[in-house]
Write an enzyme that holds these catalytic residues in place. Structure first.
Site, mmCIF file in Angstrom:
data_model
loop_
_atom_site.group_PDB
_atom_site.id
_atom_site.type_symbol
_atom_site.label_atom_id
_atom_site.label_comp_id
_atom_site.label_asym_id
_atom_site.label_seq_id
_atom_site.Cartn_x
_atom_site.Cartn_y
_atom_site.Cartn_z
ATOM 1 N N HIS A 162 1.582 2.680 -2.140
ATOM 2 C CA HIS A 162 2.744 2.926 -3.017
ATOM 3 C C HIS A 162 3.488 4.149 -2.475
ATOM 4 O O HIS A 162 3.396 5.241 -3.041
ATOM 5 C CB HIS A 162 2.280 3.155 -4.455
ATOM 6 C CG HIS A 162 1.522 1.994 -5.025
ATOM 7 N ND1 HIS A 162 2.130 0.840 -5.474
ATOM 8 C CD2 HIS A 162 0.195 1.794 -5.186
ATOM 9 C CE1 HIS A 162 1.219 -0.011 -5.894
ATOM 10 N NE2 HIS A 162 0.030 0.537 -5.732
ATOM 11 N N GLU A 199 1.662 4.962 -16.162
ATOM 12 C CA GLU A 199 0.979 4.421 -17.335
ATOM 13 C C GLU A 199 0.463 5.613 -18.129
ATOM 14 O O GLU A 199 -0.075 6.542 -17.554
ATOM 15 C CB GLU A 199 -0.190 3.541 -16.904
ATOM 16 C CG GLU A 199 0.259 2.365 -16.078
ATOM 17 C CD GLU A 199 -0.781 1.965 -15.053
ATOM 18 O OE1 GLU A 199 -1.885 1.637 -15.467
ATOM 19 O OE2 GLU A 199 -0.473 2.007 -13.862
ATOM 20 N N THR A 240 3.097 -1.379 -11.139
ATOM 21 C CA THR A 240 3.299 -1.548 -12.577
ATOM 22 C C THR A 240 4.736 -1.249 -12.992
ATOM 23 O O THR A 240 5.293 -1.926 -13.852
ATOM 24 C CB THR A 240 2.400 -0.555 -13.360
ATOM 25 O OG1 THR A 240 1.202 -0.346 -12.636
ATOM 26 C CG2 THR A 240 2.083 -1.077 -14.740
ATOM 27 N N ASP A 254 -4.662 1.512 -1.693
ATOM 28 C CA ASP A 254 -3.899 1.641 -2.946
ATOM 29 C C ASP A 254 -3.303 3.053 -3.052
ATOM 30 O O ASP A 254 -3.108 3.590 -4.146
ATOM 31 C CB ASP A 254 -4.768 1.317 -4.167
ATOM 32 C CG ASP A 254 -3.966 0.871 -5.387
ATOM 33 O OD1 ASP A 254 -2.733 0.733 -5.283
ATOM 34 O OD2 ASP A 254 -4.575 0.671 -6.463
ATOM 35 N N SER A 302 -2.310 5.315 -9.246
ATOM 36 C CA SER A 302 -2.922 6.338 -10.096
ATOM 37 C C SER A 302 -4.404 6.051 -10.307
ATOM 38 O O SER A 302 -4.828 4.911 -10.408
ATOM 39 C CB SER A 302 -2.195 6.407 -11.438
ATOM 40 O OG SER A 302 -2.161 5.140 -12.041
HETATM 41 ZN ZN ZN Z 1 -2.893 -3.027 -8.295
#
Ligand code: ZN
Length: 383
Positions: free
Chosen positions: A62, A69, A98, A284, A288
């Site tokens: 990312h 979130e 997300t 990833d 978070s």
């Molecule tokens: Zn994911």
């Protein structure tokens, strides 16, 4: 510009033994037991005692940040070129995740293009968790066909309370559009799928594939090490021709809650007969991770691409017999899953994305991307 690396222990990712590697114009020109060459324009590097590896291909990152979130206070920051270069990730693939409301594909595109301008060959997915997906041009197939760094769709969420709960028809359509864009542009058009901790696990993907003309590898599920039950389903999926992706970043609390650490998950998949070349490992990075203190949730922190190198170190120290499997899952396998030809291998004609590793300490001493030193040998992102 010519660079000759001599006496390196080459892992291509399979071990080739001691080799000389010649780099010209950003690519590997030759790999041989001995390469005799001299001249004024030649940079020579003696890599005696060090390993030469392909740069890591990280299928889920990312770069423009993730999270959010739990509110705006839990957003994670943008990742920079140094973060990837120092971690040996020469080919990160960026995704939204997300949040496709306060972050956009345009912002992600900007982050990816910054990495490219600074020497990292980053790519990206169009779409996000949500279906119908956000796009750059109004259409998935158009994004993949017309926008150079876009190689597929992701990370589309299933089996998760944050997912838009897409039906089989929607997932099938998404994979078909992505495939069409891939066919038109010579890319894989893979759909990277975030699999949450819902009980349906991989069932939405199997349902979408059933009765369709889509190949089984249209969907590339990630986070498959969330539970033993999900790993079992992932093993079956891989045996049917799909690639499956293990998330390396985790925390002791997530492991206590059921996450299976990456090395153990890889060993387990191999023990079930899942083909080794269909398993990948991703960071990833920028996503978070919950942060606990004295057992209490205190907020979120961001995953780092450095977890991949840390995993390699752990493998060398604890499970050296798995070194080739781990290296393949960090390089050649994700490159194959995503159709990134010229990435994830050492051989004549492929991109000169290379890592020099001290096998005793597991430290990187140099990182090269497209024939340019980013770390070590005068590169700008040294430790
Ligand atoms: Zn994911």
């Amino acid at each position: 510009m010519l660079t000759l690396i001599t006496n390196a222990e080459v892992h291509a990712p399979e071990p080739l033994g001691q080799r000389d590697v010649l780099i010209a114009d950003g690519r590997i020109a030759a790999v041989a037991e001995t390469i005799e060459l001299s001249g004024s324009g030649l940079e020579r590097l003696d890599a005696e005692g060090r390993w030469l590896l392909p740069g890591f291909v990280d299928a889920l990152t990312h770069p423009c940040g993730g999270g959010g979130e739990g509110g705006f206070g839990n957003r994670t920051p943008e990742l920079g070129t140094a973060d990837f270069a120092r971690a040996g990730v020469t080919c990160p693939v960026g995704a939204l995740g997300t949040d496709s409301i306060t972050r956009s594909l345009e912002v992600l595109y900007g982050s990816v293009m910054m990495l490219r301008a600074q020497g990292i060959d980053a790519h990206m997915y169009t779409g996000s968790y949500r279906v119908p997906p956000p796009t750059l041009t109004g259409d998935i197939a158009r994004d993949i066909t017309l926008v150079q760094p876009v190689i597929g769709v992701g990370e589309v969420a299933v089996s998760d309370h944050r997912s838009s709960q897409p039906g089989s028809d929607e997932l099938r359509r998404l994979a078909a559009d992505s495939r069409l864009g891939g066919v038109l542009s010579g890319k894989a058009g893979t759909v990277l799928v975030h699999v949450g901790d819902g009980d349906s696990r991989l069932a939405p993907l199997r349902d979408a594939l059933d009765g369709s003309d889509l190949p089984n590898h249209s969907f590339f599920p990630t986070h498959v090490n969330r539970s033993r039950a999900l790993l079992d389903e992932a093993a079956g999926f891989a045996r049917q021709g799909a690639w499956v992706d293990i998330t390396v970043s985790t925390t002791p609390e997530l492991v206590a809650a059921g996450d299976i650490p990456a090395l153990e998950a890889l060993q387990y998949l191999l023990s079930t007969g899942a083909p080794a070349e269909h398993i990948s490992l991703s960071s990833d990075a920028g996503g978070s991770l919950p942060l606990y203190r004295d057992g209490e949730l205190k907020g979120l922190t961001a995953a780092s691409p450095a977890c991949l190198l840390e995993l390699l170190r752990q493998t060398l120290a604890q499970e050296p017999s798995l070194t080739t499997e781990v290296l393949s899952a960090l390089t050649a396998n994700p490159a194959a899953a995503l159709g990134l030809t010229g990435k994830g291998r050492i051989g004549a004609g492929v991109d000169a994305d290379l890592l020099l590793l001290d096998p005793a300490g597991g430290e990187l001493s140099a990182v090269m991307a497209a024939g340019r030193w980013l770390v070590g040998n005068g590169g700008p992102y040294g430790y």
